[in-house]
Design a protein around this motif. Structure first.
Motif, PDB file in Angstrom:
ATOM      1  N   LEU A  94       0.808  -1.218   0.000  1.00 37.63           N
ATOM      2  CA  LEU A  94       0.000   0.000   0.000  1.00 37.63           C
ATOM      3  C   LEU A  94       0.839   1.265   0.000  1.00 37.63           C
ATOM      4  O   LEU A  94       0.357   2.330  -0.408  1.00 37.63           O
ATOM      5  N   SER A  95       2.064   1.190   0.453  1.00 32.97           N
ATOM      6  CA  SER A  95       2.899   2.392   0.509  1.00 32.97           C
ATOM      7  C   SER A  95       3.537   2.719  -0.840  1.00 32.97           C
ATOM      8  O   SER A  95       4.112   3.784  -1.004  1.00 32.97           O
ATOM      9  N   THR A  96       3.417   1.817  -1.816  1.00 34.22           N
ATOM     10  CA  THR A  96       3.914   2.111  -3.160  1.00 34.22           C
ATOM     11  C   THR A  96       2.795   2.747  -3.981  1.00 34.22           C
ATOM     12  O   THR A  96       1.614   2.499  -3.732  1.00 34.22           O
ATOM     13  N   THR A  97       3.178   3.540  -4.962  1.00 30.82           N
ATOM     14  CA  THR A  97       2.167   4.176  -5.815  1.00 30.82           C
ATOM     15  C   THR A  97       1.318   3.144  -6.550  1.00 30.82           C
ATOM     16  O   THR A  97       0.082   3.234  -6.506  1.00 30.82           O
ATOM     17  N   PRO A  98       1.914   2.144  -7.216  1.00 30.77           N
ATOM     18  CA  PRO A  98       1.063   1.156  -7.896  1.00 30.77           C
ATOM     19  C   PRO A  98       0.173   0.377  -6.932  1.00 30.77           C
ATOM     20  O   PRO A  98      -1.005   0.141  -7.212  1.00 30.77           O
ATOM     21  N   GLY A  99       0.710  -0.006  -5.779  1.00 28.02           N
ATOM     22  CA  GLY A  99      -0.083  -0.746  -4.802  1.00 28.02           C
ATOM     23  C   GLY A  99      -1.225   0.078  -4.243  1.00 28.02           C
ATOM     24  O   GLY A  99      -2.345  -0.412  -4.089  1.00 28.02           O
ATOM     25  N   ARG A 100      -0.929   1.338  -3.938  1.00 27.94           N
ATOM     26  CA  ARG A 100      -1.963   2.238  -3.404  1.00 27.94           C
ATOM     27  C   ARG A 100      -3.071   2.426  -4.432  1.00 27.94           C
ATOM     28  O   ARG A 100      -4.253   2.384  -4.096  1.00 27.94           O
ATOM     29  N   ARG A 101      -2.696   2.615  -5.681  1.00 27.61           N
ATOM     30  CA  ARG A 101      -3.702   2.858  -6.725  1.00 27.61           C
ATOM     31  C   ARG A 101      -4.506   1.596  -7.050  1.00 27.61           C
ATOM     32  O   ARG A 101      -5.720   1.668  -7.222  1.00 27.61           O
ATOM     33  N   LEU A 102      -3.815   0.449  -7.133  1.00 27.54           N
ATOM     34  CA  LEU A 102      -4.518  -0.781  -7.505  1.00 27.54           C
ATOM     35  C   LEU A 102      -5.324  -1.379  -6.362  1.00 27.54           C
ATOM     36  O   LEU A 102      -6.456  -1.825  -6.559  1.00 27.54           O
TER      37      LEU A 102
END
Length: 142
Positions: free
Chosen positions: A70-78
């Motif tokens: 969740l702390s990564t941009t792709p993880g947060r967005r997906l």
């Protein structure tokens, strides 16, 4: 990617996620003025570390992975459907993101929502000063 937990304590990345979740989940319960809200969130984050340290190692590892993602941009967005970074997101955007996770047809999104919300509530309401907000007078004397 950075771990979300190290030694049972939140890392900076994990802290950003949980502080944002707390702003959304506890909105209306936290003080309305900025300095008091910041003080309440700081105390909440300390209780959150206490709660997380009590979890068994395998649960800490799973939560660390979730927070790391969740702390990564792709993880947060997906996973969360949130475009703004956690600290920069408005309460309304955070609440909409969490609601989308809750209503998702994808089980992992629902599980992530429940974990974030339940852990946030457990840490917040474990403090006796929060009990009056629930109408709970505290344990009865035996």
């Amino acid at each position: 990617m950075q771990p979300g937990l190290l030694g049972g304590r939140l890392t900076a990345a994990g802290r950003d996620v949980f502080e944002a979740v707390a702003r959304a989940v506890l909105h209306g319960t936290l003080p309305s003025t900025q300095p008091e809200a910041k003080t309440a969130l700081t105390a909440h984050m300390g209780r959150l570390d206490d709660v997380l340290r009590a979890f068994p190692p395998h649960v800490q590892a799973e939560l660390s992975q979730l927070l790391s993602l969740l702390s990564t941009t792709p993880g947060r967005r997906l996973l969360a459907g949130l475009s703004a970074d956690w600290p920069d997101a408005s309460v309304e955007a955070l609440q909409a993101s969490l609601d989308d996770m809750r209503r998702s047809g994808i089980a992992v999104r629902q599980q992530a929502y429940h974990a974030l919300r339940d852990i946030t509530n457990a840490a917040f309401y474990s403090d006796a000063s929060a009990w009056p907000k629930l109408g709970y007078p505290g344990p009865r004397a035996l």
